[in-house]
Design a protein around this motif. Structure first.
Motif, short mmCIF file in Angstrom:
data_model
loop_
_atom_site.label_atom_id
_atom_site.label_comp_id
_atom_site.label_asym_id
_atom_site.label_seq_id
_atom_site.Cartn_x
_atom_site.Cartn_y
_atom_site.Cartn_z
N PRO A 26 0.85 -1.19 0.00
CA PRO A 26 0.00 0.00 0.00
C PRO A 26 0.89 1.25 0.00
O PRO A 26 1.05 1.93 1.01
N SER A 27 1.50 1.50 -1.15
CA SER A 27 2.52 2.55 -1.25
C SER A 27 2.49 3.19 -2.63
O SER A 27 2.28 2.50 -3.63
N VAL A 28 2.77 4.48 -2.68
CA VAL A 28 2.86 5.17 -3.96
C VAL A 28 4.11 4.75 -4.73
O VAL A 28 4.23 5.04 -5.92
N PHE A 29 5.01 4.07 -4.05
CA PHE A 29 6.24 3.60 -4.70
C PHE A 29 6.12 2.16 -5.20
O PHE A 29 7.02 1.65 -5.85
N ALA A 30 5.02 1.50 -4.90
CA ALA A 30 4.79 0.12 -5.36
C ALA A 30 4.45 0.15 -6.86
O ALA A 30 3.95 1.14 -7.38
N VAL A 53 -0.90 9.49 2.10
CA VAL A 53 -1.07 10.34 0.93
C VAL A 53 -1.99 11.47 1.36
O VAL A 53 -3.09 11.23 1.85
N GLN A 54 -1.52 12.70 1.22
CA GLN A 54 -2.27 13.87 1.67
C GLN A 54 -2.71 13.70 3.13
O GLN A 54 -3.82 14.07 3.51
N GLY A 55 -1.85 13.10 3.95
CA GLY A 55 -2.12 12.90 5.37
C GLY A 55 -2.98 11.71 5.71
O GLY A 55 -3.25 11.45 6.87
N ASN A 56 -3.42 10.95 4.72
CA ASN A 56 -4.29 9.79 4.94
C ASN A 56 -3.52 8.50 4.66
O ASN A 56 -3.21 8.20 3.50
N PRO A 57 -3.20 7.69 5.70
CA PRO A 57 -2.42 6.46 5.52
C PRO A 57 -3.27 5.22 5.23
O PRO A 57 -2.76 4.11 5.23
N HIS A 58 -4.57 5.38 5.03
CA HIS A 58 -5.44 4.21 4.86
C HIS A 58 -5.62 3.83 3.39
O HIS A 58 -5.84 4.68 2.53
N TRP A 59 -5.51 2.55 3.16
CA TRP A 59 -5.65 1.96 1.82
C TRP A 59 -6.65 0.83 1.91
O TRP A 59 -6.93 0.33 2.99
N GLU A 64 -5.62 -10.19 -3.43
CA GLU A 64 -4.61 -10.80 -2.56
C GLU A 64 -3.42 -9.87 -2.32
O GLU A 64 -2.93 -9.76 -1.21
N ASP A 65 -2.95 -9.18 -3.36
CA ASP A 65 -1.81 -8.28 -3.19
C ASP A 65 -1.97 -7.00 -4.01
O ASP A 65 -1.02 -6.46 -4.53
N THR A 66 -3.20 -6.49 -4.11
CA THR A 66 -3.47 -5.26 -4.85
C THR A 66 -4.17 -4.27 -3.92
O THR A 66 -5.11 -4.64 -3.21
N PHE A 67 -3.71 -3.02 -3.95
CA PHE A 67 -4.18 -1.99 -3.03
C PHE A 67 -4.59 -0.74 -3.79
O PHE A 67 -4.05 -0.43 -4.85
N VAL A 68 -5.53 0.01 -3.21
CA VAL A 68 -5.92 1.31 -3.73
C VAL A 68 -6.03 2.26 -2.55
O VAL A 68 -6.50 1.88 -1.47
N TRP A 69 -5.57 3.50 -2.75
CA TRP A 69 -5.61 4.50 -1.66
C TRP A 69 -7.06 4.86 -1.36
O TRP A 69 -7.85 5.17 -2.26
N SER A 70 -7.44 4.81 -0.09
CA SER A 70 -8.83 5.04 0.31
C SER A 70 -9.29 6.47 0.05
O SER A 70 -10.48 6.70 -0.15
N GLY A 71 -8.38 7.42 0.01
CA GLY A 71 -8.74 8.81 -0.23
C GLY A 71 -9.28 9.06 -1.62
O GLY A 71 -9.90 10.09 -1.87
N ALA A 72 -9.06 8.13 -2.53
CA ALA A 72 -9.57 8.26 -3.90
C ALA A 72 -10.92 7.57 -4.06
O ALA A 72 -11.44 7.48 -5.16
N CYS A 73 -11.46 7.06 -2.94
CA CYS A 73 -12.70 6.27 -2.99
C CYS A 73 -13.72 6.78 -1.98
O CYS A 73 -13.39 7.51 -1.06
#
Length: 98
Positions: A26-30, A53-59, A64-73
């Motif tokens: 769960p990283s912008v560098f992944a 991301v923008q102060g929000n660490p929740h994804w 199984e191994d795919t993540f999306v930043w919660s702030g975009a949802c």
């Protein structure tokens, strides 16, 4: 199951903007797994603490191994609450470009 601090959930959310999904972390560098347009409906398997991301660490873990930043949802209701010891402390670093 990811090696990150996570709370299992079973929910559906919609993307509020175009967003990249990330593989492995769960990283912008992944590595980018996919690009979802605004309005995409996705199933969430867990909420995860990752890069802030923008102060929000929740994804959201959506596979199984795919993540999306919660702030975009949209938010999961009721929103799961992480225990206090899992809160991420982070410091913003600003690099000056010359």
């Amino acid at each position: 199951m990811s090696p990150f601090i996570e709370l299992p959930v079973s929910a559906s959310v919609k993307t509020l903007m175009g967003v990249y999904t990330r593989k492995q972390n769960p990283s912008v560098f992944a590595p980018v797994a996919d690009e979802l347009p605004a309005g995409s409906r996705i199933s969430v398997q867990a909420t995860v603490v990752g890069d802030a991301v923008q102060g929000n660490p929740h994804w959201y873990r959506i596979d199984e191994d795919t993540f999306v930043w919660s702030g975009a949802c949209t938010r999961i209701e009721p929103c799961p609450t992480f225990p206090p010891y899992t809160k991420v402390k982070w410091t913003a670093v600003v690099f000056e470009v010359r």
